[in-house]
Design an enzyme around this catalytic site. Structure first.
Site, PDB file in Angstrom:
ATOM      1  N   GLU A  94       0.813  -1.216   0.000  1.00 56.43           N
ATOM      2  CA  GLU A  94       0.000   0.000   0.000  1.00 56.43           C
ATOM      3  C   GLU A  94       0.845   1.263   0.000  1.00 56.43           C
ATOM      4  OE1 GLU A  94      -2.627  -3.271   1.042  1.00 56.43           O
ATOM      5  OE2 GLU A  94      -0.658  -2.652   1.806  1.00 56.43           O
ATOM      6  N   HIS A 163      -9.184  -5.599  10.897  1.00 56.46           N
ATOM      7  CA  HIS A 163      -9.845  -5.438   9.606  1.00 56.46           C
ATOM      8  C   HIS A 163     -11.257  -4.873   9.744  1.00 56.46           C
ATOM      9  CE1 HIS A 163      -6.743  -8.511   9.034  1.00 56.46           C
ATOM     10  NE2 HIS A 163      -6.688  -8.122   7.777  1.00 56.46           N
TER      11      HIS A 163
END
Length: 387
Positions: A94, A163
Site C-alpha cells: 500500500e 480489519h
C-alpha cells in the site's frame, strides 16, 4: 453507458447535438423502465466506467483490481475495456502504490487508488496525510492533487480487530482531505463521480456489507452527467420531534429506527451525512432548530468520533434550541472482537433495539445502553455503548 454512446456518436454541428440528445433520451427511457434498482456495487462500477470513458487521465490501481476483476468486483470489466495501462494491478504494498498514485496526481493524472480494506491504508497514511492532503496548502495553491483513495471501511463480518475499524473520524480530522461516506446507490454513483472530478484528494469510505444491497435509482441518477455536491447532506426522512444523523450503513439502521418510532407517535428526521469533511453543519443545525433534539449514530468509536464533532457544532450554534441533552450512539470503545456473538455487541444492531415506555436508569450491563428519545418518556435500549 451514456458516456460510451456519446463517444461513439461522431457528428458535427447542430445535427450532432440533436442526435446526441435523441440517443440520451432513448437510453434514459430504457434505463428508467428496466433498471429501477441498482446495487451499490454496480453503482460504483458504472461511475468508474463512465468517468474513465469521459477523461483519459483517470486510471485505477490497487491489489487485484485488474485480472481478478476487483476483490469485491467493483472494477469488473474495466481491464478488458480500458487495458492494463489504465487498470493497474499492484503488489501487496500500500505504501508503494499510494505513493505512486500521489506522484501521478502531481503530474495531472487522476488516479483512483483502491485499498482492499481501509485498515490497510495505515500502511500508506504518510502519503495520504503528508503528501496528498498538505501539498496544495504548502505550495500556496500551485500543486493540485486530484486523487481518490477508495475501498471498504468499517466492520464487515468475522474479520477481527485489524480489519474492522471505521476511519471516518481519523481522516475527517485532517485539513486538506475531503471524506465521503456513501450509503445508497445514488450516493455511490454521484459521490464517486464528484470525487474523481474534484481537484483535491478525496478519501471515499464504502461499506462492504452494502455492496450487494439494491436501492431505487431515477433516470437522473443514471445519466452520465449525474454528480452530487461534496459537503451536502441529504434528509432521507423528514420529521419534527427528533433529528437523527448517520452515515454509511448506519443510515439504514436509523431509517428502520424511525419507522419504529413512528409507530410510537414520534416523528424522527433522518439525515444522511454523505460527507464527513466538509460537514454539512447548516443542514444539521437547521434540523435541530426544528426538532429541538439530536441523536447521532455511527459505528466508529465514541471518543473523538464523528458524533462528538456533530454534538460540538450543535452546542456551539444551536444550544438555545435544544430541549434535551444531545445523545450519541456509537460502537463499543474496544477493538472489534473476533467471536461472532461479541462482534454483534460491539456495533449498533437494529435487531437488538427494543423500545420501552418509561425512562429508567441506565443498567450496568456493558451490552446495554439507553438510546435516545431525549425530552420524551420513550427510551430505546441497545447493545451499543460501553460504560
Amino acid at each position: 453507458m451514456l458516456g460510451l454512446i456519446r463517444q461513439r456518436a461522431v457528428c458535427k454541428g447542430n445535427q450532432a447535438s440533436s442526435l446526441e440528445q435523441g440517443i440520451r433520451a432513448m437510453a434514459l427511457r430504457a434505463f428508467s423502465s428496466s433498471a429501477k434498482e441498482m446495487t451499490v456495487r454496480d453503482a460504483l462500477n458504472s461511475a468508474l466506467d463512465e468517468e474513465m470513458s469521459a477523461d483519459p487521465k483517470v486510471f485505477i490501481m490497487g491489489e487485484e483490481v485488474g485480472e481478478y476483476q476487483g476483490a469485491y468486483k467493483i472494477s469488473k470489466g474495466l481491464l478488458d475495456k480500458f487495458g492494463p495501462e489504465r487498470v493497474r494491478d499492484t503488489p501487496i504494498t500500500e505504501a508503494g502504490f499510494a505513493g505512486i498514485g500521489v506522484g501521478a496526481a502531481y503530474y495531472g493524472l487522476r488516479p483512483v487508488v483502491e485499498f482492499m480494506t481501509f485498515n490497510f491504508s495505515m500502511q500508506a497514511i504518510d502519503h495520504i496525510i503528508n503528501s496528498a492532503a498538505k501539498s496544495n496548502y504548502m505550495s500556496a495553491g500551485q500543486i493540485s492533487v486530484p486523487i481518490v483513495f477508495r475501498g471498504p471501511n468499517g466492520a464487515a463480518a468475522g474479520v477481527g480487530a485489524q480489519h474492522s475499524q471505521c476511519y471516518a473520524a481519523w481522516f475527517g480530522a485532517c485539513p486538506g482531505l475531503k471524506v465521503l461516506v456513501p450509503y445508497s446507490s445514488e450516493d455511490a454513483r454521484g459521490l464517486l463521480k464528484a470525487a474523481i472530478r474534484d481537484p483535491d484528494p478525496v478519501v471515499f469510505l464504502e461499506n462492504e456489507l452494502l455492496y450487494g444491497e439494491s436501492f431505487p435509482v431515477s433516470a437522473e441518477v443514471l445519466d452520465s452527467s449525474f454528480c452530487l455536491p461534496i459537503g451536502k447532506a441529504k434528509i432521507e426522512r423528514e420529521g419534527k420531534d427528533v433529528t437523527i444523523t448517520a452515515y454509511s450503513k448506519m443510515v439504514g439502521y436509523s431509517l428502520q429506527a424511525a419507522e419504529i418510532l413512528a409507530k410510537e407517535g414520534i416523528s424522527a428526521e433522518v439525515i444522511n451525512l454523505r460527507s464527513i469533511r466538509p460537514l454539512d453543519r447548516a443542514t444539521i443545525n437547521a434540523s435541530v432548530r426544528k426538532t429541538n433534539r439530536l441523536v447521532t449514530v455511527e459505528e466508529g468509536f465514541p471518543q473523538h468520533g464523528v458524533g462528538a464533532e456533530i454534538c460540538a457544532t450543535v452546542v456551539e450554534d444551536s444550544f438555545g434550541y435544544l430541549d434535551a441533552p444531545v445523545e450519541r450512539i456509537a460502537g463499543a470503545d474496544v477493538p472489534m472482537p473476533y467471536a461472532a456473538n461479541l462482534e454483534r455487541l460491539a456495533v449498533p444492531q437494529m435487531s437488538k433495539i427494543s423500545f420501552v415506555q418509561q425512562r429508567g436508569p441506565v443498567t450496568g450491563h456493558v451490552n446495554s445502553v439507553k438510546i435516545v428519545l431525549p425530552g420524551t418518556e420513550k427510551v430505546a435500549v441497545a447493545p451499543i455503548r460501553q460504560f
